[in-house]
Scaffold this motif. Structure first.
Motif, PDB file in Angstrom:
ATOM      1  N   GLN A 149       0.809  -1.080  -0.090  1.00  0.00           N
ATOM      2  CA  GLN A 149      -0.014  -0.060   0.017  1.00  0.00           C
ATOM      3  C   GLN A 149       1.018   1.475  -0.106  1.00  0.00           C
ATOM      4  O   GLN A 149       0.614   2.129  -0.726  1.00  0.00           O
ATOM      5  N   ARG A 152       1.971   1.833  -3.381  1.00  0.00           N
ATOM      6  CA  ARG A 152       0.952   2.768  -4.371  1.00  0.00           C
ATOM      7  C   ARG A 152       0.985   4.184  -3.847  1.00  0.00           C
ATOM      8  O   ARG A 152       0.657   5.149  -4.757  1.00  0.00           O
ATOM      9  N   CYS A 321     -14.947   2.129   2.857  1.00  0.00           N
ATOM     10  CA  CYS A 321     -14.392   1.086   3.210  1.00  0.00           C
ATOM     11  C   CYS A 321     -14.326   0.444   4.781  1.00  0.00           C
ATOM     12  O   CYS A 321     -14.326  -0.856   4.748  1.00  0.00           O
ATOM     13  N   ALA A 391      -5.250   1.981   2.070  1.00  0.00           N
ATOM     14  CA  ALA A 391      -5.980   1.596   0.930  1.00  0.00           C
ATOM     15  C   ALA A 391      -7.231   2.057   0.730  1.00  0.00           C
ATOM     16  O   ALA A 391      -7.709   2.309  -0.361  1.00  0.00           O
ATOM     17  N   TYR A 395      -8.422   4.570  -2.288  1.00  0.00           N
ATOM     18  CA  TYR A 395      -9.782   4.311  -2.941  1.00  0.00           C
ATOM     19  C   TYR A 395     -10.752   5.468  -2.935  1.00  0.00           C
ATOM     20  O   TYR A 395     -11.328   5.596  -4.277  1.00  0.00           O
ATOM     21  N   GLU A 398      -8.748   7.824  -5.687  1.00  0.00           N
ATOM     22  CA  GLU A 398      -9.155   7.294  -7.364  1.00  0.00           C
ATOM     23  C   GLU A 398     -10.513   7.403  -7.448  1.00  0.00           C
ATOM     24  O   GLU A 398     -10.751   7.529  -8.755  1.00  0.00           O
ATOM     25  N   ILE A 435     -14.058  -4.351  -3.272  1.00  0.00           N
ATOM     26  CA  ILE A 435     -13.127  -3.155  -2.818  1.00  0.00           C
ATOM     27  C   ILE A 435     -11.769  -4.016  -2.407  1.00  0.00           C
ATOM     28  O   ILE A 435     -10.676  -3.491  -2.859  1.00  0.00           O
ATOM     29  N   CYS A 439      -8.076  -3.796  -3.761  1.00  0.00           N
ATOM     30  CA  CYS A 439      -6.942  -3.396  -3.267  1.00  0.00           C
ATOM     31  C   CYS A 439      -5.747  -3.934  -2.683  1.00  0.00           C
ATOM     32  O   CYS A 439      -4.618  -3.849  -2.523  1.00  0.00           O
TER      33      CYS A 439
END
Length: 475
Positions: A149, A152, A321, A391, A395, A398, A435, A439
């Motif tokens: 993560q 990312r 999430c 994460a 999300y 994004e 999700i 992720c």
């Protein structure tokens, strides 16, 4: 056996020698070589954080470490990443130790974690990353889950800073006595709600000072320490740091605090909910910085409520999430005893501006603009919890998720979407989450679900005191 916490405690110097001064953190490899040659260091612990966030590993010959292990790694059984708290390796994990014949993985030392342990004189500790027989990182290892993560984030030119606030309960009983009593009827170290109190915690001050001093000597920076709500409850807060280093410090702190308590003849626990009183939390503070060190969350005129648009989306991602990722914050049956209404822990899903009744508290401004994520308990694995927060935030960014209005007032008393109320509900949400799969990948989803199902199986096979009291005579 019970003990007091005042003058009858051994002096600090008996377990934490005042000299020589602590080495820099991390300890340079050349410094370690010199201290091995002089005999100051006689053991090196090569360790791996497991699924429960425990430090698991082996003591190795220090010369073997500096000559070979630092380069080639150290073998350990694969089952370290596929067991429950009792070290039972049940089938069903994505990395299945039985399917592989209980073979080895390699712990590759991360020298940025190398430190000396003041509660274990002559011992150095290094944490490492798990690599498989093919040399590739083991994707389901908690440290790797977090690294993925953070990678990312790095693709966007960002890095995460984090701080974890751990609470624990201290008892006058030693660990052996507590075990023999089945952990019932223990005597808390203090008698009252000591939240922010000073006189009420003087009896535990020698032990708390010992813990704080020890952690400073391992490279951590203590920011504050105070009593908490439950009798015997205490909290030590450390300075925020890079997210991975914070999690490394977190697991070393937990292990060291337990050892220091044992040396003092007392016991402490980080379990989420020991009894009907307040539970032990692990609030996570997190912010983002860009490549120039500028705060990503700071108000730049693009968002509302004193936040940047990125922070708005990041917070919205937490809400979107939170239910699906709850297993990463609350991994045990006991975790959900803390996440109950009227337990001063979140049970609903929402956010607020400096509102401690919400699971996401937005606080600070400028460089200190951050979220405080209040769902995890003291039993959370920090790597997995922080990975899930990152994460979820990514999300939200994004997907450019819109941020709903903040909760005003007491969120405990308001209706709205709720967190899962049990481990069964949490694992179902996790396994059925598109999700989570997007992720973390299917292997991590399967692996964490298997860990939860192992916990559920162990609990369902046990007979509790509640059942005996309720049904022995009247069932």
């Amino acid at each position: 056996m019970t003990t007091g916490f005042g003058a009858d405690l051994p002096p600090l110097t008996e377990t934490l020698p005042p000299a020589p001064p602590p080495p820099p953190f991390p300890v340079p490899l050349e410094r370690l070589r010199a201290d091995v040659a002089s005999g100051a260091i006689t053991d090196v612990l090569v360790a791996l954080p497991d699924l429960q966030g425990r430090v698991q590993g082996s003591r190795v010959n220090p010369r073997d470490f500096t000559d070979r292990i630092v380069r080639d790694g150290f073998g350990a059984c694969l089952y370290l990443l596929a067991t429950d708290v009792e070290m039972e390796a049940r089938p069903g994990y994505a990395t299945d130790p039985w399917r592989g014949g209980l073979g080895d993985l390699d712990i590759m030392p991360d020298l940025s974690t190398l430190r000396y342990l003041p509660w274990d004189p002559g011992t150095a500790l290094v944490l490492g990353d798990a690599h498989g027989a093919d040399g590739a990182p083991v994707a389901v290892a908690p440290r790797r889950v977090l690294r993925t993560q953070l990678d990312r984030l790095a693709e966007r030119g960002w890095r995460a800073l984090a701080g974890t606030e751990l609470e624990f309960l201290v008892f006058r009983d030693d660990y052996q006595s507590a075990f023999e009593a089945d952990y019932r009827g223990l005597t808390p170290a203090t008698r009252f709600n000591s939240d922010y109190a000073v006189p009420e915690v003087t009896e535990v001050d020698p032990l708390m000072r010992r813990i704080r001093t020890a952690m400073e000597r391992t490279g951590m920076t203590v920011e504050s320490a105070r009593g908490e709500c439950h009798p015997g409850q205490y909290e030590i807060v450390f300075r925020y740091d890079e997210a991975l280093r914070t999690c490394d410090n977190h697991v070393v702190y937990k292990a060291g605090a337990r050892q220091l308590a044992a040396q003092a003849g007392v016991a402490l626990t980080f379990m989420a909910k020991y009894d009907g009183g307040e539970g032990n939390s692990c609030h996570v503070h997190l912010s983002l910085r860009d490549e120039d060190g500028a705060p990503v969350f700071a108000d730049d005129g693009t968002g509302r409520y004193g936040m940047s648009k990125y922070m708005e989306h990041f917070v919205a991602g937490q809400l979107a999430c939170m239910r699906d990722f709850s297993l990463m914050y609350a991994p045990n049956m006991n975790s959900f005893k803390r996440l109950a209404p009227d337990a001063f822990a979140p049970s609903s899903i929402g956010w607020g501006l400096d509102n401690r009744t919400c699971p996401v508290r937005v606080v600070g401004s400028g460089e200190s603009a951050r979220i405080e994520f209040r769902v995890p308990g003291g039993d959370a694995n920090p790597y997995l919890a922080v990975a899930a927060i990152v994460a979820a935030g990514l999300y939200g960014i994004e997907q450019a998720l819109p941020l709903p209005e903040p909760t005003v007032g007491n969120a405990f008393a308001q209706d709205g979407p709720r967190l899962p109320t049990s481990l069964e509900e949490a694992v179902w949400a996790w396994e059925n989450s598109e999700i989570a799969r997007a992720c973390f990948g299917p292997d991590v989803v399967r692996h964490q679900a298997a860990a939860a199902r192992s916990e559920l199986a162990a609990f369902s096979a046990s007979v509790t005191d509640f059942e005996r009291r309720r049904h022995f005579e009247r069932g």
